[in-house]
Design an enzyme around this catalytic site. Structure first.
Site, mmCIF file in Angstrom:
data_model
loop_
_atom_site.group_PDB
_atom_site.id
_atom_site.type_symbol
_atom_site.label_atom_id
_atom_site.label_comp_id
_atom_site.label_asym_id
_atom_site.label_seq_id
_atom_site.Cartn_x
_atom_site.Cartn_y
_atom_site.Cartn_z
ATOM 1 N N ALA B 112 45.808 37.832 50.702
ATOM 2 C CA ALA B 112 47.138 38.190 51.222
ATOM 3 C C ALA B 112 47.115 38.463 52.725
ATOM 4 O O ALA B 112 48.048 38.102 53.453
ATOM 5 C CB ALA B 112 47.657 39.422 50.491
ATOM 6 N N HIS B 351 43.216 39.446 42.658
ATOM 7 C CA HIS B 351 42.378 39.696 43.826
ATOM 8 C C HIS B 351 43.105 39.371 45.123
ATOM 9 O O HIS B 351 42.520 38.822 46.058
ATOM 10 C CB HIS B 351 41.054 38.936 43.710
ATOM 11 C CG HIS B 351 40.465 39.028 42.335
ATOM 12 N ND1 HIS B 351 39.988 40.212 41.819
ATOM 13 C CD2 HIS B 351 40.352 38.128 41.339
ATOM 14 C CE1 HIS B 351 39.586 40.007 40.579
ATOM 15 N NE2 HIS B 351 39.800 38.760 40.266
ATOM 16 N N CYS B 352 44.379 39.682 45.151
ATOM 17 C CA CYS B 352 45.213 39.501 46.346
ATOM 18 C C CYS B 352 45.367 38.044 46.757
ATOM 19 O O CYS B 352 45.859 37.752 47.835
ATOM 20 C CB CYS B 352 44.701 40.300 47.543
ATOM 21 S SG CYS B 352 44.871 42.064 47.314
ATOM 22 N N ALA B 353 44.914 37.121 45.920
ATOM 23 C CA ALA B 353 45.093 35.708 46.249
ATOM 24 C C ALA B 353 46.175 35.163 45.322
ATOM 25 O O ALA B 353 45.919 34.340 44.454
ATOM 26 C CB ALA B 353 43.786 34.942 46.104
#
Ligand SMILES: Cc1ncc(COP(=O)(O)O)c(C=O)c1O
Lengths: 148, 397
Positions: B112, B351-353
């Site tokens: 992100a 995982h913020c992706a």
């Protein structure tokens, strides 16, 4: 109702694997909220149809862990058809139970399976009740706006 | 390796969440406590002994970082972390440098922190974001970056190692490509700098960002390495003490040049000093040894998990210590809660992706990420617990 741990697990698992009312709706007469748990990755949508002060239908959809999913299923089953006041009362007592405070055991029926849940699962168990509370808040805000 | 250096490993845990943050060795904690207890003082302009010592230690870390990633010490800016570093690149530099219609190449596997600032900037000034295609194993290759380049490409901004897939991107050839095409190269080093040798100059990087807490150092500090030639053009995001030459009532002012310009206010002094110690610690072990060790452990883990029929692996090939998997039919978070009951710490999620779901068709995975102190026993314990996972719901409900 005191539930032995096997039965408890069975009820939770059954509601996880065959959740009640896990379906989407595009019907615009339903109020929708997305409930995204900050402490975990559960991501569920809840849809509630309120008519004449009653929750006539509720459903939910999305991806979530065993506790959130099963709690949504059991909660929805116990709320459909009840009045807003009754629902608020059940949600309040459910929250109290999860937070290890005094609560009305009789009122909660099958939801008692979450009594004594591990601390790291409390948020999962509370996810559906927060979502439905949010919907009730929006419904009453909406009515306020109309009355103005 | 070196397990005895890590107080947290005295407990009976298997720590596999190093992509999120790493454990701290005793020497780093001691170094910070030493500053806090024996010579606490501010940097800049102190004339007494403790302050001189603090200045020396703090500035010394710039040299340590410079040697570590091969850049000049005047190129080392301390930030609050990798996210801040990346935001400084985008809003401090790129906002000044790019124009409407200019293209920036990213990938959908980015964190992100290397996507959202760009989305915001494109909203503000109309740059165009292009996502280079991911390969079969969601890896980003040199070729797919080549394919995405057009005459309008001004920047390539990618992680050196992606935090979900763990693929090691070929940054030296990509850097060369950038140089030949007059493209700026912004590298998110959050998952590479802690685990392998990264060479700022050799890879022709323009901006390199990373966080201390993912490399045995404390939280609250990170680094932005910025090529000297970009510093004048880059605006600070923060104004105040320590970063100006002068300012007057008539509104005139002049900022410092060099890294100080970007370090307004009192920095996290104890943390910077801790980061310096962490780098020394890593260098003593050797970055090549760390990388080799992690890759070997991952290979063992893949070999063992492939024998378990209901385990799905998403990134077998990736040449790092990161493995993403699921137990078939089990929500990732339920798996991580199950592993927690055996004191195995992993991370479940996207995982913020968040864009990776477009390509992977699944939103959430369980991620194992290794570091120097993990060992074969850790891997075999995880494998053993996963082998027995048919009773997962008995354990977690
Ligand atoms: C690839 C990548 N980039 C950026 C970040 C952001 O780092 P921080 O949260 O320390 O700012 C992370 C952290 O998870 C990461 O893995």
């Amino acid at each position: 109702m005191d539930i032995d741990s096997n039965l408890r697990r069975e009820i939770i698992l059954d509601n996880y694997q065959n959740p009640y009312k896990k379906e989407k709706t595009n019907d615009s007469s339903y109020v929708k909220v997305n409930s995204n748990n900050e402490s975990c990755i559960d991501n569920l949508d809840f849809f509630v149809k309120v008519e004449d002060g009653k929750l006539v239908d509720i459903c939910f959809d999305g991806e979530a862990c065993a506790i959130s999913t099963s709690a949504s299923s059991i909660l929805i089953r116990s709320l459909i058809g009840k009045s807003i006041e009754e629902v608020k009362n059940i949600l309040e007592n459910y929250k109290r139970m999860i937070n290890e405070e005094e609560y009305d055991k009789e009122l909660l029926g099958e939801l008692n399976v979450y009594f004594g849940i591990q601390p790291n699962r409390k948020n999962c168990a509370l996810l559906p009740s927060k979502a439905i509370n949010e919907i009730l808040r929006r419904v009453s805000d909406g009515e306020d706006n109309q009355n103005r | 390796m070196n397990r005895e250096d890590f107080p947290m490993l005295q407990k009976d845990i298997v720590y596999f969440d190093n992509g999120a943050t790493t454990l701290k060795p005793r020497s780093v904690v001691d170094k910070m406590v030493h500053y806090l207890e024996d010579y606490t003082s501010n940097i800049h302009r102190g004339d007494y002994d403790a302050a001189l010592r603090t200045n020396e230690e703090y500035d010394g870390v710039r040299k340590i970082v410079g040697d570590f990633v091969n850049c000049d010490l005047e190129e080392v800016i301390f930030t609050s972390g990798c996210t801040m570093s990346l935001n400084m690149v985008v809003f401090g530099f790129m906002k000044n440098y790019l124009h409407k219609g200019d293209e920036v190449i990213l990938s959908k596997a980015e964190h992100a922190s290397n996507i959202l600032p760009w989305i915001k900037l494109s909203e503000e000034i109309g740059i165009v974001l292009k996502f280079a295609k991911l390969g079969n194993d969601y890896e980003l290759s040199l070729d797919s970056i080549k394919e995405a380049i057009t005459p309008k490409t001004k920047v390539i901004s990618i992680a050196h190692v992606s935090n979900v897939i763990g693929d090691v991107r070929d940054i030296s050839p990509i850097g060369k490509l950038c140089k030949e095409n007059n493209i700026l190269f912004n590298v998110d080093g959050a998952q590479s700098v802690p685990h392998m040798k990264v060479d700022f100059k050799e890879s022709n990087i323009d901006f390199l960002s990373f966080s201390s807490h993912k490399m045995c150092g404390p939280t609250g500090v990170g680094v932005l390495v910025m090529k000297k030639e970009h510093m004048n053009r880059c605006n600070p995001l923060c104004y105040g003490g320590g970063m100006n030459q002068f300012f007057e009532a008539d509104g005139s002012y002049e900022l410092k040049s060099g890294p100080s310009k970007f370090e307004a206010g009192t920095p996290p002094i104890a943390e910077v000093i801790g980061l310096g110690e962490a780098i020394k610690y890593l260098e003593k072990i050797g970055m090549d040894n760390i990388h080799k060790h992690e890759v070997e452990l991952k290979k063992l883990l893949v070999e063992e998990l492939e024998k378990i029929p209901n385990i799905i692996l998403y990134n077998k090939k990736a040449d790092s210590g990161i493995l993403a998997f699921n137990i078939d039919g089990v929500f990732a978070q339920d798996t991580s809660i199950y592993l927690n009951s055996y004191n195995i710490y992993v991370r479940a999620g996207n995982h913020c992706a968040k864009m990776l779901k477009d390509d992977m068709k699944i939103k959430n995975t369980v991620r194992v990420s290794m570091y120097l102190y993990n060992n074969k026993e850790d891997v075999l314990k995880l494998v053993d617990v996963l082998k027995r996972s048919e009773d997962i719901f008995k354990v977690i409900i």
